[in-house]
Structures are given as C-alpha cells and as structure tokens.
Design a protein around this motif. Structure first.
Motif, PDB file in Angstrom:
ATOM      1  N   ASN A 127       0.855  -1.194   0.000  1.00  0.00           N
ATOM      2  CA  ASN A 127       0.000   0.000   0.000  1.00  0.00           C
ATOM      3  C   ASN A 127       0.888   1.240   0.000  1.00  0.00           C
ATOM      4  O   ASN A 127       1.541   1.560   0.997  1.00  0.00           O
ATOM      5  CB  ASN A 127      -0.904  -0.016   1.231  1.00  0.00           C
ATOM      6  CG  ASN A 127      -1.843   1.174   1.272  1.00  0.00           C
ATOM      7  OD1 ASN A 127      -1.855   2.009   0.367  1.00  0.00           O
ATOM      8  ND2 ASN A 127      -2.631   1.258   2.335  1.00  0.00           N
ATOM      9  N   ALA A 134      -5.200   3.503   5.146  1.00  0.00           N
ATOM     10  CA  ALA A 134      -5.416   2.058   5.114  1.00  0.00           C
ATOM     11  C   ALA A 134      -6.365   1.708   3.976  1.00  0.00           C
ATOM     12  O   ALA A 134      -7.323   2.438   3.700  1.00  0.00           O
ATOM     13  CB  ALA A 134      -5.987   1.586   6.447  1.00  0.00           C
ATOM     14  N   ARG A 135      -6.102   0.592   3.329  1.00  0.00           N
ATOM     15  CA  ARG A 135      -6.891   0.197   2.168  1.00  0.00           C
ATOM     16  C   ARG A 135      -7.439  -1.220   2.341  1.00  0.00           C
ATOM     17  O   ARG A 135      -6.705  -2.145   2.717  1.00  0.00           O
ATOM     18  CB  ARG A 135      -6.027   0.225   0.907  1.00  0.00           C
ATOM     19  CG  ARG A 135      -5.602   1.617   0.473  1.00  0.00           C
ATOM     20  CD  ARG A 135      -6.703   2.300  -0.311  1.00  0.00           C
ATOM     21  NE  ARG A 135      -6.292   3.620  -0.776  1.00  0.00           N
ATOM     22  CZ  ARG A 135      -7.000   4.361  -1.617  1.00  0.00           C
ATOM     23  NH1 ARG A 135      -8.143   3.887  -2.090  1.00  0.00           N
ATOM     24  NH2 ARG A 135      -6.574   5.548  -1.988  1.00  0.00           N
ATOM     25  N   THR A 136      -8.736  -1.373   2.066  1.00  0.00           N
ATOM     26  CA  THR A 136      -9.321  -2.707   1.939  1.00  0.00           C
ATOM     27  C   THR A 136      -9.203  -3.103   0.477  1.00  0.00           C
ATOM     28  O   THR A 136      -9.805  -2.481  -0.401  1.00  0.00           O
ATOM     29  CB  THR A 136     -10.791  -2.720   2.380  1.00  0.00           C
ATOM     30  OG1 THR A 136     -10.864  -2.361   3.760  1.00  0.00           O
ATOM     31  CG2 THR A 136     -11.385  -4.111   2.190  1.00  0.00           C
ATOM     32  N   LEU A 173      -6.773  -6.243   4.287  1.00  0.00           N
ATOM     33  CA  LEU A 173      -6.600  -4.884   4.807  1.00  0.00           C
ATOM     34  C   LEU A 173      -5.107  -4.592   4.877  1.00  0.00           C
ATOM     35  O   LEU A 173      -4.359  -5.287   5.569  1.00  0.00           O
ATOM     36  CB  LEU A 173      -7.233  -4.758   6.190  1.00  0.00           C
ATOM     37  CG  LEU A 173      -7.072  -3.397   6.872  1.00  0.00           C
ATOM     38  CD1 LEU A 173      -7.774  -2.304   6.069  1.00  0.00           C
ATOM     39  CD2 LEU A 173      -7.596  -3.440   8.304  1.00  0.00           C
ATOM     40  N   VAL A 174      -4.682  -3.549   4.149  1.00  0.00           N
ATOM     41  CA  VAL A 174      -3.268  -3.193   4.094  1.00  0.00           C
ATOM     42  C   VAL A 174      -3.112  -1.781   4.648  1.00  0.00           C
ATOM     43  O   VAL A 174      -3.741  -0.832   4.160  1.00  0.00           O
ATOM     44  CB  VAL A 174      -2.720  -3.267   2.653  1.00  0.00           C
ATOM     45  CG1 VAL A 174      -1.204  -3.101   2.659  1.00  0.00           C
ATOM     46  CG2 VAL A 174      -3.105  -4.584   1.999  1.00  0.00           C
ATOM     47  N   MET A 175      -2.276  -1.650   5.656  1.00  0.00           N
ATOM     48  CA  MET A 175      -2.049  -0.347   6.288  1.00  0.00           C
ATOM     49  C   MET A 175      -1.161   0.515   5.393  1.00  0.00           C
ATOM     50  O   MET A 175      -0.415   0.000   4.545  1.00  0.00           O
ATOM     51  CB  MET A 175      -1.403  -0.542   7.661  1.00  0.00           C
ATOM     52  CG  MET A 175      -2.204  -1.440   8.600  1.00  0.00           C
ATOM     53  SD  MET A 175      -3.922  -0.896   8.796  1.00  0.00           S
ATOM     54  CE  MET A 175      -3.660   0.637   9.697  1.00  0.00           C
ATOM     55  N   PRO A 176      -1.202   1.842   5.545  1.00  0.00           N
ATOM     56  CA  PRO A 176      -0.410   2.739   4.688  1.00  0.00           C
ATOM     57  C   PRO A 176       1.088   2.472   4.818  1.00  0.00           C
ATOM     58  O   PRO A 176       1.618   2.335   5.921  1.00  0.00           O
ATOM     59  CB  PRO A 176      -0.781   4.137   5.190  1.00  0.00           C
ATOM     60  CG  PRO A 176      -1.351   3.931   6.557  1.00  0.00           C
ATOM     61  CD  PRO A 176      -2.007   2.604   6.527  1.00  0.00           C
ATOM     62  N   THR A 218       1.265  -6.783   2.845  1.00  0.00           N
ATOM     63  CA  THR A 218       0.526  -7.955   3.319  1.00  0.00           C
ATOM     64  C   THR A 218       0.853  -9.134   2.411  1.00  0.00           C
ATOM     65  O   THR A 218       0.886  -8.986   1.187  1.00  0.00           O
ATOM     66  CB  THR A 218      -0.995  -7.702   3.317  1.00  0.00           C
ATOM     67  OG1 THR A 218      -1.297  -6.701   4.288  1.00  0.00           O
ATOM     68  CG2 THR A 218      -1.758  -8.975   3.664  1.00  0.00           C
ATOM     69  N   GLN A 236       2.606  -0.216   4.213  1.00  0.00           N
ATOM     70  CA  GLN A 236       2.890  -1.568   4.676  1.00  0.00           C
ATOM     71  C   GLN A 236       2.617  -2.600   3.578  1.00  0.00           C
ATOM     72  O   GLN A 236       2.032  -2.295   2.541  1.00  0.00           O
ATOM     73  CB  GLN A 236       2.044  -1.891   5.911  1.00  0.00           C
ATOM     74  CG  GLN A 236       2.275  -0.953   7.080  1.00  0.00           C
ATOM     75  CD  GLN A 236       3.693  -1.049   7.613  1.00  0.00           C
ATOM     76  OE1 GLN A 236       4.237  -2.141   7.756  1.00  0.00           O
ATOM     77  NE2 GLN A 236       4.298   0.101   7.897  1.00  0.00           N
TER      78      GLN A 236
END
Length: 386
Positions: free
Chosen positions: A55, A60-62, A89-92, A96, A94
């Motif tokens: 991301n 944060a992005r789903t 769910l990926v944090m800014p 996954t 970051q």
C-alpha cells in the motif's frame, strides 16, 4: 547552443523524475507482486506462489482480490494461513502477504500457461501476470523414493517400508504426511530409526529425510495384493508414492473350552460333558480337522462331531467332548491333553480333571450298614429275652 543544451538536459531530468514517480516504490496506489512470476511444475503437482500487496497510499486500504484470467480446468485459490481470502486490509506504507495456490491437472499438456491476478481498492488497481510452465521432466519439487515398494508376508506380520522424502525445491517446506489404504488397515509414519509417530515434517531446501511407513493389516485379511498410496503435501509442492503389500496365506488353529476354563469336575465311571471351541485364526480355509485326547488308562474321551470338514478363515465351531473316567478311578486331580489337528495346523491344551467317586457306592455302603444293624436288632429281639 548553450540554451538548447540546457533545455534538453532539463527535459531529460523531468522525464526521468516522472518515471521515478511512476515506479511502484513511489506510486500513489497499491502494488501486487511476487518474486516468482514464472515457475516450472509437473502435471498433477500442487504449488503455492507467495504474493505481496504493498500500500503506497497514505490511508489504510481494503483490497479486493481476484483471479481474472487463467486456463480452464485448473483449480486456483488465493489463500493465507490455509484459508481462502478475497479481501485484505493493508495499512499505509505496509505490505501484506498471501499465497496463490494452483492445482496442476494430471492430464495437462506440456506448455506455458498464463494467469492474471488483480488487487483493487476503489479506483486503484494492480494486475499481476504469472506464467506456469508445465514440464514433466524439468520441474523441481518434491519426491518420495524407495528401493522396495513391494513387501510380502502373512496377515499377522507388520510391514515397514523405508522411504526417502526429498525436497528438491529451492525453499523450505513443511509436509503433511498421509496414506490411502484399504479399510481396516493401519498406516503411520516414523522417522528412520525412531519410534515416535509423526504426521508432518519440515525440510530445508534440497534436504532429504528418511522415513518409515509402518503398515499393519487386519487380522483376518485374505490372501492377495493390497495397494497403499503415501502422500507428502508440502507448502509449495507435493509428492506421492505407490506401495504394495502381498498377503500370503497361513494356517492357524486355536482350541480351548467354550468358557475358557481349562479344568472340570467329573464323576468316575460316568459321562461328563465338556464344550470345546475351535477357531481358524489363519487366512486360509482349514479342511479335515480331527480331535484327539491323551486320556489316562481306562478312561474314554469321545468327540461330537469327530471331524470338521472345513472351517473358513475367522470362523469358529463348537464341539462336545464326553469325558468318562475309569469306574474305579481314585478321587483326585488328573491332567491330560486334548488336541485339534489338520493338514498344516495344530493346537492343543492341557485339561485338569477333578474326579469324584460315584455316590452309588456310598448308598450301597449305607444299605449294607443298615442291613447289619437291622440283623443285629432282629437277633437281639429274638434271643435277647432268653
């Protein structure tokens, strides 16, 4: 001329800066990637390709996950911790991780097959193309190797196959061990030269581990050939091996009393009944079973029936033994052997008999004593008054 050179240099710098900003590291969006966009597999193999979602936005992005393109007949899934996933769910700033799982069909032809995966969040999307090359000869995965895939023995034997589990890949793998065997058969795995049962094992890249496949057939399994398939399902590749047990027939009789007690009480000179039980513990039918006894002198032992024509594997029959001690046998304990025999099979047991004398002699003795007493009384009555 100098102004022209300066302008050209400025344009090149701007173009380079634009390309840098457009690269994944600086992109204001999400990026779906893998370190292995092209792999080689064998037909029938199961593989997992590690993926990463990055991301690059400030929130944060789903992320929605989907497989948008792939060959027909292939089973594919997106998984994490052995669970199928369709969102992450990926944090800014970051990353996954997840896995792209592919089951290669057994009958697939040699060639290169393309898959397109997509990660999207609102108006932002990232596509990833993965190519899988199917080559029966060129794939490096997992194998199970054994020098002796066929073992032979009777049904009461325990069979032990020595196999090597080989991780031919370039990454560490955890393997789940399993077996497909006929109903009633017990199959379990142990490390070579160890007794501890295991259901899984981890191998480093390029490593080989010796295993023992222990097989125990049911007690009364029939003669024949029995296939056993062992499997090692790895986190990225898997393997199978075909083993076989050949059961040879054996003869075994078991003779005992119906109650299991090996003693009885008998009256001298009389018929005393004892129920026997004969059982075929082998894997072949036993024919023409006869019975015998090593009874003491002047004793008699009769069997009904005297002969059993045939007894199938696992079956049992009841026989009546009539024990007749000698009429003048002294009260006490006696022992002798009762046996059952057939062609290729034999069993016996020692029977202990406690003999009691017949009560008839006691009655006769009492009558004699009573007669004597009566005679004395009569004589006393007749001559005692004189």
């Amino acid at each position: 001329m100098r102004n022209y050179s300066f302008t050209l240099l400025a344009v090149c710098f701007i173009i380079s800066f634009v390309f840098i900003l457009a690269s994944p590291a600086f992109a204001q969006g999400i990026f779906l990637s893998t370190d292995y966009p092209g792999i080689v597999v064998k037909p029938g193999e199961k593989v997992e390709i590690p993926l990463e979602i990055t991301n690059h936005t400030s929130a944060a992005r789903t992320v929605n996950l989907e497989i948008v393109e792939g060959p027909k007949g292939w089973e594919t899934n997106l998984k994490r911790f052995n669970r199928e996933v369709f969102k992450a769910l990926v944090m800014p700033g970051q990353k996954t991780e997840l896995d792209f799982e592919v089951d290669v069909p057994d009958d697939v032809e040699k060639g290169i097959y393309k898959f397109v995966l997509r990660a999207s969040s609102r108006s932002i999307a990232s596509n990833l193309t993965i190519e899988i090359k199917v080559d029966p000869e060129g794939a490096a995965g997992t194998s199970i190797v054994t020098d002796y895939p066929v073992l032979r023995g009777p049904s009461d034997a325990r069979f032990q196959f020595s196999v090597d589990l080989v991780n031919e890949s370039s990454y560490e793998q955890m393997y789940s061990l399993s077996a497909v065997a006929p109903p009633g058969w017990e199959v379990y795995f142990t490390p070579a030269y160890e007794d501890e049962r295991i259901a899984s094992i981890t191998l480093d890249k390029g490593a080989t581990k010796g295993l023992e496949v222990n097989v125990k057939p049911p007690r009364f399994v029939k003669e024949g050939e029995y296939p056993i398939k062992v499997k090692a399902l790895g986190s990225r590749s898997s393997a199978e091996a075909d083993l076989k047990v050949i059961i040879t027939g054996d003869y075994e009789l078991n003779l005992t009393t119906e109650t299991g007690r090996l003693n009885m009480t008998a009256v001298a000179g009389r018929e005393n009944i004892l129920k026997l039980r004969v059982e075929n513990l082998g894997t072949k039918e036993i024919n023409d079973i006869t019975f015998d006894a090593s009874e003491p002198q002047n004793w008699r032992v009769k069997f009904e029936p005297e002969r059993i024509k045939s007894l199938a594997a696992g079956e049992a029959a009841t026989i009546t033994a009539t024990v007749i001690p000698a009429s003048r046998a002294i009260a006490g304990d006696y022992a002798f052997t009762i046996s059952a025999s057939a062609d290729g099979a034999y069993d016996d047991f020692e029977l202990r008999v406690t003999v009691k004398t017949s009560t008839m002699w006691g009655i006769i003795g009492v009558l004699i004593i009573a007669g004597v007493v009566a005679g004395v009384y009569w004589l006393f009555q007749k001559y005692g008054r004189r």
